[in-house]
Structures are given as structure tokens and as C-alpha cells.
Scaffold this motif. Structure first.
Motif, short mmCIF file in Angstrom:
data_model
loop_
_atom_site.label_atom_id
_atom_site.label_comp_id
_atom_site.label_asym_id
_atom_site.label_seq_id
_atom_site.Cartn_x
_atom_site.Cartn_y
_atom_site.Cartn_z
N ILE A 1 -7.21 17.73 8.37
CA ILE A 1 -7.55 16.36 9.85
C ILE A 1 -8.43 16.06 8.18
N SER A 2 -8.66 14.17 8.51
CA SER A 2 -9.61 13.74 8.10
C SER A 2 -11.48 13.71 8.65
N LYS A 3 -11.84 13.49 7.75
CA LYS A 3 -13.32 14.10 8.21
C LYS A 3 -13.71 12.71 9.56
N SER A 4 -13.29 12.03 10.01
CA SER A 4 -13.40 11.22 11.07
C SER A 4 -12.04 11.27 11.80
N GLY A 5 -11.33 11.80 12.06
CA GLY A 5 -9.77 12.80 12.46
C GLY A 5 -9.07 12.12 12.65
N GLY A 6 -8.95 10.33 11.96
CA GLY A 6 -7.75 9.48 11.56
C GLY A 6 -6.76 9.18 11.06
N ASP A 7 -6.60 10.48 10.21
CA ASP A 7 -5.56 11.38 9.26
C ASP A 7 -4.90 13.13 9.39
N THR A 8 -3.89 12.69 9.58
CA THR A 8 -3.87 14.40 9.85
C THR A 8 -2.39 14.56 8.88
N ARG A 9 -2.45 15.40 8.00
CA ARG A 9 -1.26 15.94 8.24
C ARG A 9 -0.93 17.79 8.35
N PHE A 10 0.91 17.96 9.09
CA PHE A 10 1.21 19.24 8.52
C PHE A 10 2.02 19.33 7.80
#
Length: 130
Positions: free
Chosen positions: A54-63
Motif C-alpha cells: 500500500i502506498s503512503k497515502s493508501g491510494g494505491d494497493t497491489r496484491f
């Protein structure tokens, strides 16, 4: 370095759910929101494997493909905590799960490789019985 402490692991039957938490503390002057966060896992005899990021802001995630659609990652920057919600667990999800923090990049994006992480937790065991 930031101190990371995981919790929430345990024994669960296949099809069940667990929520892992990772609380961060210890790096004076650097906000939790400046860390990209990730979860990795390692089963006995296996290499460390990327699970989610998860990115710093929470705006991007990957699995990882193996957990896509079953796991979600989220963060609460006010609580200095990142979570991994694991649903529909399978025996092959059995592993020690580690959270990690990356603070070497300025960009607000996910970090996918373990070598780009700067701090690691001690791990929490997840065991899924069949």
C-alpha cells in the motif's frame, strides 16, 4: 529505523478469516504517512514472498496473484497501523507473515520488492488447517 510489531496471526480452518495488524513506532520526526508499507510471507523451506503493498497515502494497493480477491490491505495513518484482512484462507496461505516499511522513496506509490524495504517486523504465524 521504525519499529514494526505484527499481531493477529493464529490457527484458522480453511475458508476462515484473519486480520493482521502492524503497528509502527520509534522513528522520531518521521510520520507514519511517509512510509510505503507491505506484507510478505515465508513458509518453511520457501523464499520470502510478496503478498500486498500500500502506498503512503493508501491510494494505491497491489496484491500477489495468489491472494487477489481474498486479501485486502489498508492503513490508518492516525493510528500508525497497517492491516491485512485475509478472507477465504487456504492451507497454502500458511506462513510467517511480515510487515515492512519503506521510506527511501519520495513518490507516493507501492513498493513491491523486499529489497526496497527498510524496516521489518518480527513476523506473526498464520496456520490454515484443511
Amino acid at each position: 529505523q521504525v519499529l514494526l510489531v505484527e499481531s493477529g496471526g493464529g490457527l484458522v480452518q480453511a475458508g476462515g478469516a484473519l486480520r493482521l495488524s502492524c503497528a509502527a513506532s520509534g522513528r522520531v520526526g518521521r510520520a507514519f504517512s511517509s512510509y510505503a508499507m507491505g506484507w510478505f510471507r515465508q513458509a518453511p523451506g520457501e523464499e520470502r514472498e510478496f503478498v500486498a503493498a500500500i502506498s503512503k497515502s493508501g491510494g494505491d494497493t497491489r496484491f500477489a496473484d495468489s491472494v487477489k480477491g481474498r486479501f485486502t490491505i489498508s492503513r490508518d495513518n492516525a493510528k500508525n497501523t497497517v492491516y491485512l484482512q485475509m478472507n477465504s484462507l487456504k492451507p497454502e496461505d500458511t506462513a510467517v507473515y511480515y510487515c515492512a516499511a519503506s521510506y527511501r522513496f519520495q513518490r507516493d506509490s507501492v513498493v513491491l520488492t523486499w529489497i526496497e524495504y527498510d524496516s521489518w517486523g518480527q513476523g506473526t504465524q498464520v496456520t490454515v488447517s484443511s
